[in-house]
Design a protein around this motif. Structure first.
Motif, short mmCIF file in Angstrom:
data_model
loop_
_atom_site.label_atom_id
_atom_site.label_comp_id
_atom_site.label_asym_id
_atom_site.label_seq_id
_atom_site.Cartn_x
_atom_site.Cartn_y
_atom_site.Cartn_z
N SER A 194 30.25 17.73 9.32
CA SER A 194 30.11 16.99 8.08
C SER A 194 30.48 15.52 8.20
O SER A 194 31.58 15.18 8.60
CB SER A 194 30.93 17.62 6.97
N GLY B 296 29.85 14.04 5.40
CA GLY B 296 29.56 13.96 3.96
C GLY B 296 30.78 13.83 3.08
O GLY B 296 30.68 13.81 1.86
N ASP C 279 40.28 11.61 7.14
CA ASP C 279 40.44 12.85 7.90
C ASP C 279 41.87 13.01 8.40
O ASP C 279 42.16 13.89 9.19
CB ASP C 279 39.44 12.91 9.07
N CYS D 34 37.66 1.85 15.11
CA CYS D 34 37.05 2.35 16.34
C CYS D 34 35.84 3.21 16.02
O CYS D 34 34.77 3.08 16.61
CB CYS D 34 38.04 3.21 17.12
N LYS E 92 32.75 1.44 14.79
CA LYS E 92 31.93 0.86 15.85
C LYS E 92 31.10 1.92 16.55
O LYS E 92 29.94 1.70 16.90
CB LYS E 92 32.83 0.14 16.85
N ILE E 93 31.71 3.09 16.75
CA ILE E 93 30.99 4.16 17.44
C ILE E 93 29.78 4.60 16.62
O ILE E 93 28.68 4.75 17.14
CB ILE E 93 31.93 5.35 17.69
N SER F 64 27.01 1.90 16.56
CA SER F 64 26.25 1.80 17.81
C SER F 64 25.37 3.04 17.97
O SER F 64 24.24 2.95 18.45
CB SER F 64 27.21 1.58 18.98
N ALA G 124 35.03 8.97 8.67
CA ALA G 124 36.37 9.57 8.75
C ALA G 124 36.19 10.99 9.29
O ALA G 124 36.40 11.98 8.61
CB ALA G 124 37.04 9.58 7.38
N ALA G 125 35.75 11.04 10.54
CA ALA G 125 35.50 12.32 11.22
C ALA G 125 35.91 12.09 12.67
O ALA G 125 36.00 10.94 13.11
CB ALA G 125 34.04 12.69 11.13
N ILE H 280 35.86 11.60 16.66
CA ILE H 280 34.88 10.91 17.50
C ILE H 280 33.86 11.90 18.04
O ILE H 280 32.65 11.65 18.06
CB ILE H 280 35.60 10.20 18.66
N GLU I 27 29.90 11.71 17.45
CA GLU I 27 28.93 11.62 18.55
C GLU I 27 27.95 12.79 18.52
O GLU I 27 26.75 12.61 18.74
CB GLU I 27 29.67 11.51 19.88
N THR J 296 32.02 4.91 25.27
CA THR J 296 32.65 4.94 23.95
C THR J 296 33.76 3.89 23.86
O THR J 296 33.87 3.18 22.86
CB THR J 296 33.25 6.34 23.68
N VAL K 206 32.28 0.53 23.26
CA VAL K 206 31.86 0.33 21.87
C VAL K 206 33.08 0.05 20.99
O VAL K 206 33.08 -0.87 20.16
CB VAL K 206 31.11 1.57 21.35
N MET K 207 34.13 0.83 21.19
CA MET K 207 35.33 0.67 20.36
C MET K 207 35.95 -0.71 20.50
O MET K 207 36.51 -1.24 19.56
CB MET K 207 36.39 1.69 20.78
N LEU K 208 35.87 -1.26 21.70
CA LEU K 208 36.55 -2.53 21.96
C LEU K 208 35.61 -3.72 21.98
O LEU K 208 36.00 -4.83 22.36
CB LEU K 208 37.31 -2.45 23.29
N ASP K 209 34.37 -3.51 21.58
CA ASP K 209 33.36 -4.59 21.64
C ASP K 209 33.30 -5.19 23.03
O ASP K 209 33.36 -6.42 23.19
CB ASP K 209 33.68 -5.71 20.64
N ASP L 130 40.06 21.36 9.78
CA ASP L 130 39.72 20.40 8.74
C ASP L 130 39.67 21.17 7.42
O ASP L 130 38.84 22.04 7.24
CB ASP L 130 38.35 19.79 9.06
N ARG M 141 39.21 19.81 4.46
CA ARG M 141 38.55 19.07 3.39
C ARG M 141 37.29 19.78 2.93
O ARG M 141 36.68 20.54 3.68
CB ARG M 141 38.15 17.67 3.88
N VAL N 209 33.43 20.03 2.41
CA VAL N 209 32.47 19.44 3.35
C VAL N 209 31.71 18.26 2.78
O VAL N 209 31.25 17.39 3.52
CB VAL N 209 31.45 20.49 3.87
N VAL N 210 31.55 18.23 1.46
CA VAL N 210 30.90 17.07 0.84
C VAL N 210 31.70 16.69 -0.39
O VAL N 210 32.09 17.56 -1.16
CB VAL N 210 29.45 17.41 0.40
N SER N 211 31.98 15.42 -0.54
CA SER N 211 32.66 14.96 -1.74
C SER N 211 32.25 13.53 -2.03
O SER N 211 31.77 12.84 -1.15
CB SER N 211 34.18 15.09 -1.58
#
Ligand SMILES: Cc1ncc(COP(=O)(O)O)c(C=O)c1O
Lengths: 391, 162
Positions: free
Chosen positions: A35, A37, A42, A298, A301-302, A305, A368-369, A371, A375, B21, B24-27, B155, B157, B159-161
């Motif tokens: 999700s 969604g 998280d 972080c 950005k992931i 991209s 907010a999931a 990484i 991915e 990865t 990407v995280m660190l540009d 998790d 939470r 699944v959708v909110s």
């Protein structure tokens, strides 16, 4: 079963059910869903905050608080407002602790609206403002914002929607669902219009701590705007405290006083356990809060991209923890896209039209999931797109 | 320097993060990240990569002990030589120089308690500089290297909110 529909008030009936709700039911029927969604952090609430709540329970803090909320908390909120946005509020009568920003939105709308008054709601937008306005006998008027403007509210679009009935302007930046923000210049460009048309601003700043380049600017800090602004904020997002249900409103004592009147008869007070935890969050929560922010950045950005790689165009969100890519290239509308993606790839994202019709053609992805989940979700969305584009 | 620290900060808690990865995280450029990682390994900033395993799941968890060792320091080298010797035993996991009532804290792993007592009586105590030892067996691991050994928190939470 007999239908009891005729007993339901026309106002309540006039409010359409939340588009998210519909999709939620569908998702819960699907197994093994990744999700993107959700609309919440998280992270679990940092331990020191939870621990403070246990301690307060041990000490026997299980009673009502003042209608306004614990003075100690209001003092912390006032101090926090001063250091974060540079606006001074009087803890005694300019701060009200509420059951989440959700309650504060409702209180503000009910306090300010006469039947038929218009509420200007920049869209795409969080779902509560339109419905809340209707329930308070007001009329929501959507003001469009666009990806090309990075979802900033532009004066020309606002002006077009103003009528003699306009009373309230909602500002909700950093924005859910787009991740857009408003910089100082963007806000300054609106103040003349707001003052000229005698509007009151309800500024929902719940994502104020989640910005990635520039520090959040509140419209209440601009000249002439403090009294005109009902500033709403809370603990749900910045401190990962959604379930605690603590938010607050700051503003002119007349408005806060009137909101308190509704609050005292309908809610009494926000739960004391949450208020105790909130004090701890404001006093000692900065380290953890910053760590969470780093981590969202972080992942932002992931996901950006990743979306780019699979060919979904997306404006770079500057705040909150959402991105709002266009799905134009798929040739599907938002709801079809989300339903098919769910059924075929077990990935949940929210259709953009749940945030107003202008959100059609977009989807909201919350990063907010983990990484890993981001991915995987991107890879699955990529497969999905390849399959459907070639058909 | 900054980039090295940033990369280490990221992989400290997740060695599996791949260079792409991280980049990407660190540009940063992926090749730059790859090169930096190689350098960090070469220059021994990164000594290796372990996996944190809950062996208890197999029911064959082995035995770990923390041994407090009192040592007579030697002229010029202090604790260094003896510490170095202790490090070389393959059953020794970690060695720390401690403040307080003893000098070295030695973590030792074995299959059985017997293995460990054998190590202490035959190898450790017999070193010239070692004056005394106190062995504590670890009964259960609750948390190790930031990981809590219960079932991972799922998790919770919706699944959708909104
Ligand atoms: C913009 C916005 N305002 C308010 C809320 C609700 O916040 P609270 O948990 O404080 O009621 C949300 C939650 O998703 C939100 O996105």
């Amino acid at each position: 079963m007999n239908t009891m529909d005729k007993y339901i008030s026309t106002v309540v009936k006039s409010v359409p059910p939340s588009g998210i709700r519909k999709f939620f039911d569908l998702v819960t029927q699907t197994k093994g869903v990744i999700s993107l969604g959700v609309g919440e952090p998280d992270f679990v609430t940092p331990w020191h905050i939870r621990e403070e709540c246990f301690y307060s329970l041990e000490k026997g803090y299980t009673m009502y608080t003042s209608n306004h909320g614990l003075l100690e908390l209001r003092e912390e909120i006032a101090a926090y407002m001063k250091r974060s946005i540079g606006v001074e509020y009087e803890p005694q009568d300019e701060v009200l602790v509420t059951v989440g920003v959700s309650e504060a939105v409702d209180l503000a709308l009910r306090t300010l609206l006469e039947p038929g008054d218009e509420v200007l709601v920049p869209e795409p937008s969080f779902v509560a403002y339109g419905a809340g306005s209707s329930l308070a006998y007001g009329k929501p008027v959507s003001v469009p914002t666009f990806a090309a403007d990075e979802y900033r509210l532009k004066p020309e679009h606002l002006e077009k929607c103003i009528t003699p009935k306009s009373k309230i302007l909602i500002l909700a930046y950093p924005n859910n669902p787009t991740g857009g923000i408003m910089d100082r210049e963007d806000l300054e460009a609106l103040t003349d219009i707001i003052i000229k048309n005698d509007l009151i601003v309800i500024s929902d700043e719940i994502y104020s701590e989640l910005t990635y380049d520039n520090k959040h600017i509140s419209i209440a800090s601009l000249p002439g705007m403090k009294d005109r602004t009902v500033l709403l904020n809370g603990f749900s997002k910045a401190f990962a405290m959604t379930g605690w249900r603590i938010g607050y409103a700051c503003g002119h004592p007349d408005i806060i006083g009137a909101m308190t009147k509704i609050h005292q008869y309908t809610i009494m007070c926000a739960p004391i356990m949450g208020q105790k935890a909130a004090i701890e969050a404001l006093r000692n929560g900065d380290t953890e809060r910053k760590k969470m922010l780093e981590s969202y950045n972080c992942r932002r950005k992931i996901i950006l991209s990743g979306l780019k790689e699979i060919g979904l165009e997306c404006f770079e969100p500057r705040g909150a923890f959402y991105c709002f890519p266009s799905i134009d290239s798929s040739g599907m509308n938002s709801e079809d896209f989300c339903e098919k993606l769910l059924v075929e790839e077990q990935v949940a994202v929210v259709p953009g039209n749940a945030f107003g019709s202008i959100g059609e053609g977009f989807i909201r992805c919350c990063y907010a999931a983990s990484i890993n989940n981001i991915e995987n979700a991107i890879e699955k969305m990529g497969n999905f797109l390849t399959r459907h584009r070639s058909v | 320097m900054e980039l090295k620290k940033k990369i280490l900060g990221l992989i400290e808690h997740d060695a599996k993060l791949n260079p792409k990865t991280i980049a990407v995280m660190l540009d940063e450029d992926e090749t730059v990240v790859r090169e930096t990682l190689k350098l960090l390994e070469k220059e021994s900033y990164i000594l290796g990569y372990n996996t944190i395993i809950n062996w208890e799941k197999f029911g064959e968890d082995g035995v770990t002990a923390m041994i407090e060792v009192k040592v007579a320091p030697e002229r010029e080298v202090g604790f260094h030589n003896v510490a170095d010797r202790i490090c070389r035993f393959p059953e020794v996991r970690s060695v720390y120089l401690m403040s307080g009532t003893y000098d070295l804290s030695v973590v030792v792993c074995g299959k059985t308690m017997k293995d460990i007592s054998k190590f202490v009586s035959q190898k450790l105590s017999t070193l010239d500089q070692v004056q005394s030892t106190v062995t504590h067996f670890i009964l259960k691991t609750y948390k190790q290297e930031n990981f809590i050994f219960e079932e991972p928190e799922e998790d919770k939470r919706l699944v959708v909110s909104p």
